[in-house]
Structures are given as structure tokens and as C-alpha cells.
Write a protein that holds these residues in place. Structure first.
Motif, PDB file in Angstrom:
ATOM      1  N   LEU A  76       0.858  -1.187   0.000  1.00 52.74           N
ATOM      2  CA  LEU A  76       0.000   0.000   0.000  1.00 52.74           C
ATOM      3  C   LEU A  76       0.888   1.228   0.000  1.00 52.74           C
ATOM      4  N   GLN A  77       0.639   2.134  -0.954  1.00 52.50           N
ATOM      5  CA  GLN A  77       1.331   3.411  -1.012  1.00 52.50           C
ATOM      6  C   GLN A  77       0.310   4.502  -1.285  1.00 52.50           C
ATOM      7  N   LEU A  78       0.629   5.715  -0.852  1.00 53.70           N
ATOM      8  CA  LEU A  78      -0.231   6.870  -1.087  1.00 53.70           C
ATOM      9  C   LEU A  78       0.140   7.494  -2.419  1.00 53.70           C
ATOM     10  N   LYS A  79      -0.813   7.492  -3.351  1.00 51.22           N
ATOM     11  CA  LYS A  79      -0.596   8.034  -4.695  1.00 51.22           C
ATOM     12  C   LYS A  79      -1.033   9.490  -4.775  1.00 51.22           C
ATOM     13  N   GLY A  80      -1.965   9.876  -3.901  1.00 54.65           N
ATOM     14  CA  GLY A  80      -2.429  11.260  -3.888  1.00 54.65           C
ATOM     15  C   GLY A  80      -3.364  11.510  -2.728  1.00 54.65           C
ATOM     16  N   ILE A  81      -3.475  12.779  -2.352  1.00 58.98           N
ATOM     17  CA  ILE A  81      -4.401  13.188  -1.297  1.00 58.98           C
ATOM     18  C   ILE A  81      -4.774  14.645  -1.535  1.00 58.98           C
ATOM     19  N   ALA A  82      -6.019  14.998  -1.251  1.00 57.23           N
ATOM     20  CA  ALA A  82      -6.463  16.391  -1.350  1.00 57.23           C
ATOM     21  C   ALA A  82      -5.881  17.186  -0.183  1.00 57.23           C
ATOM     22  N   GLU A  83      -5.737  18.477  -0.373  1.00 57.26           N
ATOM     23  CA  GLU A  83      -5.186  19.325   0.691  1.00 57.26           C
ATOM     24  C   GLU A  83      -5.981  19.194   1.976  1.00 57.26           C
ATOM     25  N   ASP A  84      -7.307  19.054   1.865  1.00 55.54           N
ATOM     26  CA  ASP A  84      -8.149  18.912   3.057  1.00 55.54           C
ATOM     27  C   ASP A  84      -8.364  17.452   3.450  1.00 55.54           C
ATOM     28  N   GLY A  85      -7.709  16.541   2.731  1.00 58.53           N
ATOM     29  CA  GLY A  85      -7.800  15.117   3.046  1.00 58.53           C
ATOM     30  C   GLY A  85      -9.049  14.430   2.550  1.00 58.53           C
ATOM     31  N   MET A  86      -9.972  15.167   1.929  1.00 58.08           N
ATOM     32  CA  MET A  86     -11.252  14.583   1.514  1.00 58.08           C
ATOM     33  C   MET A  86     -11.065  13.421   0.533  1.00 58.08           C
ATOM     34  N   TYR A  87     -10.226  13.607  -0.478  1.00 59.06           N
ATOM     35  CA  TYR A  87      -9.990  12.580  -1.494  1.00 59.06           C
ATOM     36  C   TYR A  87      -8.638  11.932  -1.244  1.00 59.06           C
ATOM     37  N   PHE A  88      -8.542  10.652  -1.593  1.00 61.47           N
ATOM     38  CA  PHE A  88      -7.266   9.949  -1.490  1.00 61.47           C
ATOM     39  C   PHE A  88      -7.159   8.961  -2.641  1.00 61.47           C
ATOM     40  N   GLU A  89      -5.921   8.659  -3.004  1.00 59.47           N
ATOM     41  CA  GLU A  89      -5.663   7.665  -4.036  1.00 59.47           C
ATOM     42  C   GLU A  89      -4.539   6.771  -3.530  1.00 59.47           C
TER      43      GLU A  89
END
Length: 158
Positions: A76-89
Motif C-alpha cells: 500500500l502506497q499513497l498516490k495522492g491526497i487532497a489538501e483537506d484530506g477529503m480525497y485519497f488515491e
């Protein structure tokens, strides 16, 4: 890199006697939730903030068959995240007992307020906890537009 190891059970095999599609989804979900629970997203914390994760999509790429008898590892790796954390990939990779990559999945989701039933931002504390996850080489800050990059929309029956 966060990883989880799995034994392939009889119920994880399909009619072709290799790992079933549904098993990939279950292994990824278990890996994500294990990381989250170990990093401040346990049941108590999610109840405190009244949030839960939702999946927008999971794009699977299969490279090679895998069979029962040897353990598999899911990363598992973090591919992306919204500045407010709402969205994640997230990016998941699947490895056989010799460390060979046999499948990969790009997954996008968001956090939902369980009372309002609307997408919601994370607290600064939870954003920091999620950001502890190793980032992919192509990591990016996500925007709402990223959630619609494939242009898919519902098409109801007439």
C-alpha cells in the motif's frame, strides 16, 4: 512501504484454479484497513469524527496468474491526497513468495460524513496520519477534478 501477507485460501480460488478477482479486492481492502487502524483511523476514531471511507474506483492490472500454496504480499502506497484530506488515491501491488509483482491496482476514494451522507474533509491530525504512508513516485495533491478524470457519469435505464 506498508505490506500485508496473505495465505491463499480455498475460497480465494476461482473456476480456473487461480486467485479470483474478488480475492484481490478483499486482500486490498484488508491491507488498507490494517494500515488505517494502525494509524489513527480505528473504529473509535472514525466514530468520534463520524466518518467512513468510500471507494470511487479500483483499476486492476493483472500481469501473471497466482495459485494457492504460497503466501502473497500486498503493498500500500499513497498516490495522492487532497489538501483537506477529503480525497485519497492508493496504489496496491501484489507480489508472489519470490517478490515478483503479479498484479497492481490504482484505487481512489474519499471520506463520507456518516450522518450527513456527504463527502467531508479530514481533521489536521488524520491528514497527518494518512500522510505517514509512503508516497508513490508520481504522488500528487488531488483536486475534485481528479475524481472525474475519466469522465464517467451514471446512465440510467430509460
Amino acid at each position: 512501504m506498508y505490506t500485508k501477507q496473505f495465505e491463499i485460501r480455498w475460497s480465494d480460488i476461482d473456476a480456473n484454479r487461480h486467485l479470483a478477482n474478488s480475492a484481490y479486492i478483499n486482500f486490498m481492502s484488508h491491507t488498507r484497513m490494517a494500515f488505517l487502524m494502525e494509524n489513527g483511523f480505528g473504529h473509535q476514531e472514525m466514530a468520534k469524527y463520524n466518518i467512513g471511507p468510500v471507494v470511487f474506483y479500483e483499476h486492476m492490472y493483472y500481469f501473471k496468474e497466482v495459485f494457492a500454496g504460497k503466501p502473497v504480499t500486498v503493498s500500500l502506497q499513497l498516490k495522492g491526497i487532497a489538501e483537506d484530506g477529503m480525497y485519497f488515491e492508493f496504489l496496491h501491488n501484489f507480489y508472489d513468495h519470490n517478490g515478483r509483482n503479479f498484479a497492481s491496482c490504482e484505487m481512489m476514494g474519499a471520506w463520507i460524513d456518516l450522518k450527513e451522507r456527504k463527502l467531508t474533509a479530514l481533521s489536521e491530525e488524520l491528514i497527518a496520519n494518512l500522510a505517514k504512508l509512503e508516497h508513490t513516485e508520481d504522488f500528487k495533491i488531488l483536486t475534485k477534478e481528479d475524481t472525474r478524470r475519466y469522465g464517467k457519469k451514471p446512465q440510467d435505464l430509460s
